[in-house]
Design an enzyme around this catalytic site. Sequence first.
Site, PDB file in Angstrom:
ATOM      1  N   ARG A   1       0.810  -0.975   0.211  1.00 11.64           N
ATOM      2  CA  ARG A   1      -0.013  -0.036  -0.128  1.00 11.64           C
ATOM      3  C   ARG A   1       0.921   1.318  -0.008  1.00 11.64           C
ATOM      4  O   ARG A   1       1.538   1.469   0.935  1.00 11.64           O
ATOM      5  CB  ARG A   1      -1.072   0.006   1.333  1.00 11.64           C
ATOM      6  CG  ARG A   1      -1.646   0.982   1.385  1.00 11.64           C
ATOM      7  CD  ARG A   1      -2.616   1.146   2.639  1.00 11.64           C
ATOM      8  NE  ARG A   1      -3.387   2.388   2.706  1.00 11.64           N
ATOM      9  CZ  ARG A   1      -3.412   3.231   3.517  1.00 11.64           C
ATOM     10  NH1 ARG A   1      -2.493   2.996   4.796  1.00 11.64           N
ATOM     11  NH2 ARG A   1      -4.114   4.461   3.613  1.00 11.64           N
TER      12      ARG A   1
ATOM     13  N   ASN B   1      -7.767   1.726  10.076  1.00 10.66           N
ATOM     14  CA  ASN B   1      -6.372   2.001  10.780  1.00 10.66           C
ATOM     15  C   ASN B   1      -6.806   1.843  12.004  1.00 10.66           C
ATOM     16  O   ASN B   1      -7.471   2.400  12.815  1.00 10.66           O
ATOM     17  CB  ASN B   1      -5.726   3.211  10.161  1.00 10.66           C
ATOM     18  CG  ASN B   1      -5.356   3.317   8.622  1.00 10.66           C
ATOM     19  OD1 ASN B   1      -5.435   2.144   8.017  1.00 10.66           O
ATOM     20  ND2 ASN B   1      -4.847   4.515   8.427  1.00 10.66           N
TER      21      ASN B   1
ATOM     22  N   HIS C   1      -3.046  10.879   0.504  1.00  8.30           N
ATOM     23  CA  HIS C   1      -2.426  10.549   1.855  1.00  8.30           C
ATOM     24  C   HIS C   1      -1.947  11.912   2.283  1.00  8.30           C
ATOM     25  O   HIS C   1      -0.912  12.180   2.711  1.00  8.30           O
ATOM     26  CB  HIS C   1      -1.526   9.545   2.018  1.00  8.30           C
ATOM     27  CG  HIS C   1      -1.436   8.988   3.363  1.00  8.30           C
ATOM     28  ND1 HIS C   1      -1.389   7.681   3.536  1.00  8.30           N
ATOM     29  CD2 HIS C   1      -0.836   9.550   4.559  1.00  8.30           C
ATOM     30  CE1 HIS C   1      -1.195   7.302   4.629  1.00  8.30           C
ATOM     31  NE2 HIS C   1      -0.938   8.612   5.526  1.00  8.30           N
TER      32      HIS C   1
ATOM     33  N   TYR D   1      -4.709   1.910  15.956  1.00  7.99           N
ATOM     34  CA  TYR D   1      -3.520   1.869  16.840  1.00  7.99           C
ATOM     35  C   TYR D   1      -3.769   2.011  18.239  1.00  7.99           C
ATOM     36  O   TYR D   1      -2.908   1.441  18.963  1.00  7.99           O
ATOM     37  CB  TYR D   1      -2.767   3.450  16.597  1.00  7.99           C
ATOM     38  CG  TYR D   1      -2.002   3.395  15.025  1.00  7.99           C
ATOM     39  CD1 TYR D   1      -0.886   2.657  14.851  1.00  7.99           C
ATOM     40  CD2 TYR D   1      -2.828   3.833  14.201  1.00  7.99           C
ATOM     41  CE1 TYR D   1      -0.357   2.819  13.758  1.00  7.99           C
ATOM     42  CE2 TYR D   1      -2.363   3.830  12.743  1.00  7.99           C
ATOM     43  CZ  TYR D   1      -0.692   3.280  12.537  1.00  7.99           C
ATOM     44  OH  TYR D   1      -0.471   3.255  11.572  1.00  7.99           O
TER      45      TYR D   1
ATOM     46  N   GLU E   1      -7.596   8.359   5.891  1.00 11.39           N
ATOM     47  CA  GLU E   1      -7.851   8.910   7.064  1.00 11.39           C
ATOM     48  C   GLU E   1      -8.531  10.524   6.969  1.00 11.39           C
ATOM     49  O   GLU E   1      -7.635  11.216   7.301  1.00 11.39           O
ATOM     50  CB  GLU E   1      -6.559   9.099   8.189  1.00 11.39           C
ATOM     51  CG  GLU E   1      -6.193   7.738   8.522  1.00 11.39           C
ATOM     52  CD  GLU E   1      -5.156   7.641   9.832  1.00 11.39           C
ATOM     53  OE1 GLU E   1      -4.669   8.714  10.044  1.00 11.39           O
ATOM     54  OE2 GLU E   1      -4.824   6.546  10.244  1.00 11.39           O
TER      55      GLU E   1
ATOM     56  N   GLU F   1      -3.844  -0.322   8.204  1.00 15.83           N
ATOM     57  CA  GLU F   1      -2.467   0.120   9.082  1.00 15.83           C
ATOM     58  C   GLU F   1      -2.731  -0.286  10.469  1.00 15.83           C
ATOM     59  O   GLU F   1      -3.700  -0.115  11.022  1.00 15.83           O
ATOM     60  CB  GLU F   1      -2.286   1.591   9.320  1.00 15.83           C
ATOM     61  CG  GLU F   1      -1.920   2.482   7.834  1.00 15.83           C
ATOM     62  CD  GLU F   1      -1.919   4.014   8.215  1.00 15.83           C
ATOM     63  OE1 GLU F   1      -1.618   4.552   9.355  1.00 15.83           O
ATOM     64  OE2 GLU F   1      -1.931   4.540   7.180  1.00 15.83           O
TER      65      GLU F   1
HETATM   66  C1  FCB Z   1      -1.718   7.288  10.530  1.00 14.79           C
HETATM   67  C2  FCB Z   1      -1.252   7.981   9.265  1.00 14.79           C
HETATM   68  C3  FCB Z   1       0.196   7.280   8.760  1.00 14.79           C
HETATM   69  C4  FCB Z   1       0.962   7.361  10.043  1.00 14.79           C
HETATM   70  C5  FCB Z   1       0.516   6.717  11.213  1.00 14.79           C
HETATM   71  C6  FCB Z   1       1.445   6.510  12.629  1.00 14.79           C
HETATM   72  O1  FCB Z   1      -2.608   8.383  11.180  1.00 14.79           O
HETATM   73  O2  FCB Z   1      -2.189   7.654   8.247  1.00 14.79           O
HETATM   74  O3  FCB Z   1       0.639   8.205   7.707  1.00 14.79           O
HETATM   75  O4  FCB Z   1       1.590   8.459  10.169  1.00 14.79           O
HETATM   76  O5  FCB Z   1      -0.675   7.247  11.686  1.00 14.79           O
END
Ligand code: FCB
Length: 474
Positions: free
Chosen positions: A76, A293, A120, A295, A165, A370
């Site tokens: 990607r 995504n 992006h 985290y 995002e 992600e």
């Molecule tokens: C996301 C982004 C990516 C990177 C990660 C850590 O928000 O899409 O570009 O910065 O976080």
Amino acid sequence: MARTFSPDFVWGSATASYQIEGAATEDGRGPSIWDTFSHTPGRTLNGDTGDVADDHYHRWAEDLGHIAALGLDAYRFSIAWPRVQPGGSGAFNQAGLDFYSRLVDRLLEHGVRPVATMYHWDLPQELEDAGGWPVRETALRFQDYAAGIVGALGDRVHTWTTLNEPWCAAYLGYASGVHAPGRTEPAAALAAVHHLNLAHGLAGRVVREAAPTAELSVTLNLHVSRPASESDADRDAVRRIDALGNRAFLGPMLDGAYPADLLADTASVTDWSFVHEGDEKVAAQPLDVLGVNYYMTNLVRAWDGVSPRSDADGHGSSAHSPWVAADGVDFLPQHGPHTAMGWNIDPTGMTELLLRLKREYPSQPLMITENGAAFDDVVSPDGAVHDANRVDYLHRHIDAVGEAIDQGADVRGYFVWSLLDNFEWSFGYDRRFGIIRVDYDTQERLWKDSAHWYQRLVATDELPPPAGGGTAVS
Ligand code: FCB
């Protein structure tokens, strides 16, 4: 027994143009809002810019060698709008198109699926000068840009992802101002939300018409917010954050309408008259996969109006909140462990999010586009990077994806963020997310233990043990 994944499960890795390419003024590339922003004193840590980044523009062939050696099924990457259409409208730059065309061809030669993100975050500066995402014209320009790149690359690209995002692009770019273009105008941020949704739909239609065999997707950073208590006030705070953070995009894109509570919550800021008849239908293009995504999680409470606020939402500090019309909501610090971003590590949020999407959109295939972690890596005397903490993070989150699949979620693949250490936006080069280390003095690439671990997973579809049982920093 080790967890296994189906042989069809797609293993990939992700990057983004401004974070890796460098060559900011070469071969006809125009300036983007991130060039302007990163060159503005005080905007990024240490004044770092993406001028050189990982020099991927020149080292792309070497980087593809790493992708091939990892055995990835998919890669990607994002296309830099200002590299292929420098002013954001009008003529296309053949040198820019050729760069991505070569990249796509080489990926295909290696049997790696190209997954291309159209946006992006590197908006051509000229379009920002004309108003940026808060103006409707930008969405129309995006449609033309999409037609240009889909025309050039077509269905050699396996999956077209319209936006990465849009939450960050709209709210961090136009409300809190910690991302480019650094504006702090709440009403403009909501207009940006809408024009990004519209841009997604317009570009989605282009893909359907011009590359009918390609897959269509979008990548959202959906927030997993949990209430600090079971009180009605705290639960309502979660609802409000869910509207701004998740349903402002899921609504138009998947249901064809903005949620009523979002419009009511933000009525003091805007009347949403920038939403024209039919826009929400345009935004609701059927998606082959919804990119997610993930985290961390958020811990949310209703603010009592007197106690000190913590605003610990993980999205950078600013006197202006990205959470428009949500002054009564506070984000509490959470228990560790944390990554070097200060983000809490909680794989259960991954499972929870995927199961929620399965419940609400049962027929929508999902893809983790992600997931990954920044840690303060060190090169050991033996010359290696023993990033046990990253291996542990990846192990636990991929296991959490497997758990969601066991419970019925239709998850088709997983992309680790990131292939390489790179320019982490306002944190510059200080935060390292790569499974491959980049020495910024020499541009040398070095596989961390996590890259070797991931290579094994990709080869076997079986989750290897997190060797050494890494400990995360707290
Ligand atoms: C996301 C982004 C990516 C990177 C990660 C850590 O928000 O899409 O570009 O910065 O976080």
